[in-house]
Design a protein around this motif. Structure first.
Motif, mmCIF file in Angstrom:
data_model
loop_
_atom_site.group_PDB
_atom_site.id
_atom_site.type_symbol
_atom_site.label_atom_id
_atom_site.label_comp_id
_atom_site.label_asym_id
_atom_site.label_seq_id
_atom_site.Cartn_x
_atom_site.Cartn_y
_atom_site.Cartn_z
ATOM 1 N N GLY A 55 0.823 -1.194 0.000
ATOM 2 C CA GLY A 55 0.000 0.000 0.000
ATOM 3 C C GLY A 55 0.859 1.246 0.000
ATOM 4 O O GLY A 55 1.927 1.275 -0.622
ATOM 5 N N ALA A 56 0.437 2.258 0.717
ATOM 6 C CA ALA A 56 1.160 3.533 0.754
ATOM 7 C C ALA A 56 1.288 3.993 2.198
ATOM 8 O O ALA A 56 0.504 3.597 3.069
ATOM 9 C CB ALA A 56 0.427 4.595 -0.071
ATOM 10 N N VAL A 57 2.297 4.826 2.454
ATOM 11 C CA VAL A 57 2.456 5.442 3.760
ATOM 12 C C VAL A 57 2.576 6.952 3.574
ATOM 13 O O VAL A 57 3.276 7.429 2.671
ATOM 14 C CB VAL A 57 3.687 4.879 4.508
ATOM 15 C CG1 VAL A 57 4.986 5.150 3.756
ATOM 16 C CG2 VAL A 57 3.764 5.450 5.922
ATOM 17 N N PHE A 58 1.841 7.693 4.402
ATOM 18 C CA PHE A 58 1.859 9.151 4.380
ATOM 19 C C PHE A 58 2.516 9.621 5.674
ATOM 20 O O PHE A 58 2.042 9.298 6.769
ATOM 21 C CB PHE A 58 0.441 9.705 4.259
ATOM 22 C CG PHE A 58 -0.309 9.158 3.074
ATOM 23 C CD1 PHE A 58 -0.214 9.761 1.833
ATOM 24 C CD2 PHE A 58 -1.101 8.017 3.198
ATOM 25 C CE1 PHE A 58 -0.904 9.266 0.735
ATOM 26 C CE2 PHE A 58 -1.798 7.495 2.114
ATOM 27 C CZ PHE A 58 -1.688 8.125 0.873
ATOM 28 N N VAL A 59 3.617 10.349 5.554
ATOM 29 C CA VAL A 59 4.437 10.719 6.701
ATOM 30 C C VAL A 59 4.453 12.234 6.866
ATOM 31 O O VAL A 59 4.632 12.978 5.896
ATOM 32 C CB VAL A 59 5.891 10.215 6.539
ATOM 33 C CG1 VAL A 59 6.720 10.570 7.760
ATOM 34 C CG2 VAL A 59 5.910 8.712 6.291
ATOM 35 N N SER A 60 4.283 12.685 8.099
ATOM 36 C CA SER A 60 4.408 14.099 8.438
ATOM 37 C C SER A 60 5.405 14.223 9.585
ATOM 38 O O SER A 60 5.286 13.528 10.593
ATOM 39 C CB SER A 60 3.057 14.690 8.847
ATOM 40 O OG SER A 60 3.206 16.031 9.282
ATOM 41 N N SER A 61 6.405 15.106 9.427
ATOM 42 C CA SER A 61 7.442 15.297 10.438
ATOM 43 C C SER A 61 7.564 16.781 10.739
ATOM 44 O O SER A 61 7.823 17.594 9.840
ATOM 45 C CB SER A 61 8.778 14.745 9.932
ATOM 46 O OG SER A 61 9.794 14.901 10.901
ATOM 47 N N THR A 62 7.374 17.153 12.011
ATOM 48 C CA THR A 62 7.402 18.552 12.422
ATOM 49 C C THR A 62 8.615 18.824 13.300
ATOM 50 O O THR A 62 8.872 18.101 14.270
ATOM 51 C CB THR A 62 6.128 18.913 13.199
ATOM 52 O OG1 THR A 62 5.000 18.743 12.345
ATOM 53 C CG2 THR A 62 6.169 20.358 13.674
ATOM 54 N N THR A 63 9.367 19.871 12.967
ATOM 55 C CA THR A 63 10.519 20.339 13.742
ATOM 56 C C THR A 63 10.303 21.827 14.037
ATOM 57 O O THR A 63 9.342 22.429 13.544
ATOM 58 C CB THR A 63 11.825 20.130 12.962
ATOM 59 O OG1 THR A 63 11.876 21.074 11.874
ATOM 60 C CG2 THR A 63 11.916 18.722 12.396
ATOM 61 N N PRO A 64 11.181 22.450 14.827
ATOM 62 C CA PRO A 64 11.006 23.883 15.103
ATOM 63 C C PRO A 64 11.009 24.750 13.852
ATOM 64 O O PRO A 64 10.535 25.891 13.879
ATOM 65 C CB PRO A 64 12.212 24.210 15.994
ATOM 66 C CG PRO A 64 12.534 22.925 16.665
ATOM 67 C CD PRO A 64 12.264 21.874 15.652
ATOM 68 N N ARG A 65 11.504 24.234 12.727
ATOM 69 C CA ARG A 65 11.588 25.029 11.503
ATOM 70 C C ARG A 65 10.468 24.737 10.511
ATOM 71 O O ARG A 65 10.487 25.229 9.393
ATOM 72 C CB ARG A 65 12.948 24.796 10.847
ATOM 73 C CG ARG A 65 14.117 25.257 11.716
ATOM 74 C CD ARG A 65 15.442 24.970 11.066
ATOM 75 N NE ARG A 65 15.589 25.651 9.777
ATOM 76 C CZ ARG A 65 16.653 25.523 8.980
ATOM 77 N NH1 ARG A 65 17.658 24.722 9.357
ATOM 78 N NH2 ARG A 65 16.718 26.169 7.830
#
Length: 410
Positions: free
Chosen positions: A266-276
């Protein structure tokens, strides 16, 4: 702040439930097996901790203790496996220890409903060498290459990683052909014990994950289905976070009495949040497991593609694969080989993490039974870490060991 308190209370409930469910199973057990494997030996490693820029070779003494107990009856199954490994280096390096346990419980509540609980803990120096694999490959117990996977972005920093993973799941049979399943899990990753990584802003994390699926049997051997999963990552530093979502189609096939296959794509949707800021990415997600048990020889091939939080604040794309083989020459003589490969690729360019890290290990071992309980053996292993912009440290380890089993010898 509220999500953190919810995560903490949820973690407590999930861990309590896992601990409660596991001991419930042996009450009516008809068969109990208990044993302790003790291995001791000596080794020479050219770079024991995969230090970047090249490490010094060293001799070491090694000790590994692995107690295990299992309970089985017609409805229930429970097992507990623990391990302790210690390497004492004669020169250059301090001693290193690794320890942990894994527990599982399975209960058939009815002909329709099955429950499962799993709990595991592991603490080790990332990149630490060990005594390696012994014994016959077990298609059931041999783990996927991603279970408890170390944070390979920190290899070579002599950094300790602690991980605890708990999960609760259930399967419910809607009809003779249709089944639904669900699972929730909590993972805590933390870092400690000094090392060169203590100079970095390493980030401990908590991951809450859930999945739900449906499968339909098309025949006695074949079933297909769909699976949806999501994970939510909270770092101790509140300016870092992430989440993933993954829909997949699944397949399970019993090719023969000896060969079983399972796969998902299938598929993977990734979200990554940093201070920037926040970075997003989309990619392939899947898993494969194929095992062949031919009596004297057992082989297992496994692969997966998903996402993993790292100690440097990124939710990285992860790919892993492994192959494990064992062959019994005689009743107590055994040859075993394994190879594993994993890769982490960043989804955010605002952390200290290298864009890509590759990790390869290979091991071949031979055991000769001296008695039904005592065996001696030798192994040679190779490891290599390729970190973009930071070189390719590698290690070759030669090892001699003596192993004895106390208790059940089946």
């Amino acid at each position: 702040m509220r999500s953190r308190s919810v995560a903490r209370s949820g973690a407590g409930l999930l861990l309590a439930a896992a601990v409660i469910v596991v001991p419930m199973t042996p009450v009516a057990a008809q068969e109990t097996r208990a044993s302790v494997d003790v291995s001791a030996g000596g080794a020479y490693s050219t770079n024991p901790f995969l230090v970047r820029g090249g490490g010094d070779g060293a001799l070491s003494t090694e000790l590994a203790i692995t107690p295990q107990v299992s309970f089985v009856d017609e409805r229930d199954q429970a097992s507990l496996v623990a391990f302790y490994r210690r390497s004492d280096y004669l020169t250059r390096y301090n001693s290193a220890e690794a320890y942990g346990f894994s527990a599982l419980g399975r209960r058939a509540m009815s002909t329709r409903l099955n429950l499962r609980a799993d709990l595991s803990y592991q603490s080790s120096i990332i990149g630490q060498n060990g005594l390696g694999v012994v014994g016959v490959v077990d298609p059931v117990l041999t783990p996927s290459p991603v279970v408890g996977a170390p944070d390979i972005t920190l290899i070579g920093l002599n950094q300790r990683q602690n991980s605890i993973i708990s999960s609760l799941g259930a399967d419910y049979r809607l009809s003779t052909r249709d089944t639904v399943n669900g699972q929730v899990s909590l993972t805590r990753i933390s870092y400690g014990g000094g090392g060169r990584g203590s100079n970095l802003a390493l980030l401990s994390s908590r991951t809450t994950a859930a999945s739900v699926g449906y499968s339909r049997s098309l025949s006695e051997r074949l079933s297909i289905g769909v699976q949806g999963s999501g994970s939510w990552i909270d770092y101790d530093n509140p300016t870092y976070s992430g989440h993933t979502y993954s829909p997949q189609a699944t397949l399970n096939y019993q090719l023969s009495q000896q060969v079983s296959l399972s796969a998902g794509a299938g598929a993977v949707f990734v979200s990554s949040t940093t201070p920037r800021g926040t970075s997003t990415s989309t990619g392939f997600a899947g898993n494969f497991s194929g095992c062949r048990n031919a009596g004297r020889s057992v082989q297992c091939l496994r692969a997966s593609s998903d996402a993993q939080p790292t100690g440097l604040g990124d939710v990285s794309r992860r790919m892993a694969a492994s192959f494990d083989y064992s062959y019994r020459l005689r009743e107590f003589d055994l040859v075993r080989g394994s190879i594993e490969y994993s890769r982490l690729t960043t989804t955010s360019d605002t952390t200290l993490q290298a864009p890509r890290t590759d990790y390869l290990t290979a091991l071949v071992s031979y055991e000769r039974g001296l008695t039904r309980r005592v065996s001696a053996g030798a192994s040679v292993g190779y490891r290599q870490a390729t970190v973009t912009g930071f070189g390719t440290p590698n290690d070759v380890t030669f090892r001699l060991f003596l192993r004895t089993r106390l208790g059940d010898i089946r």
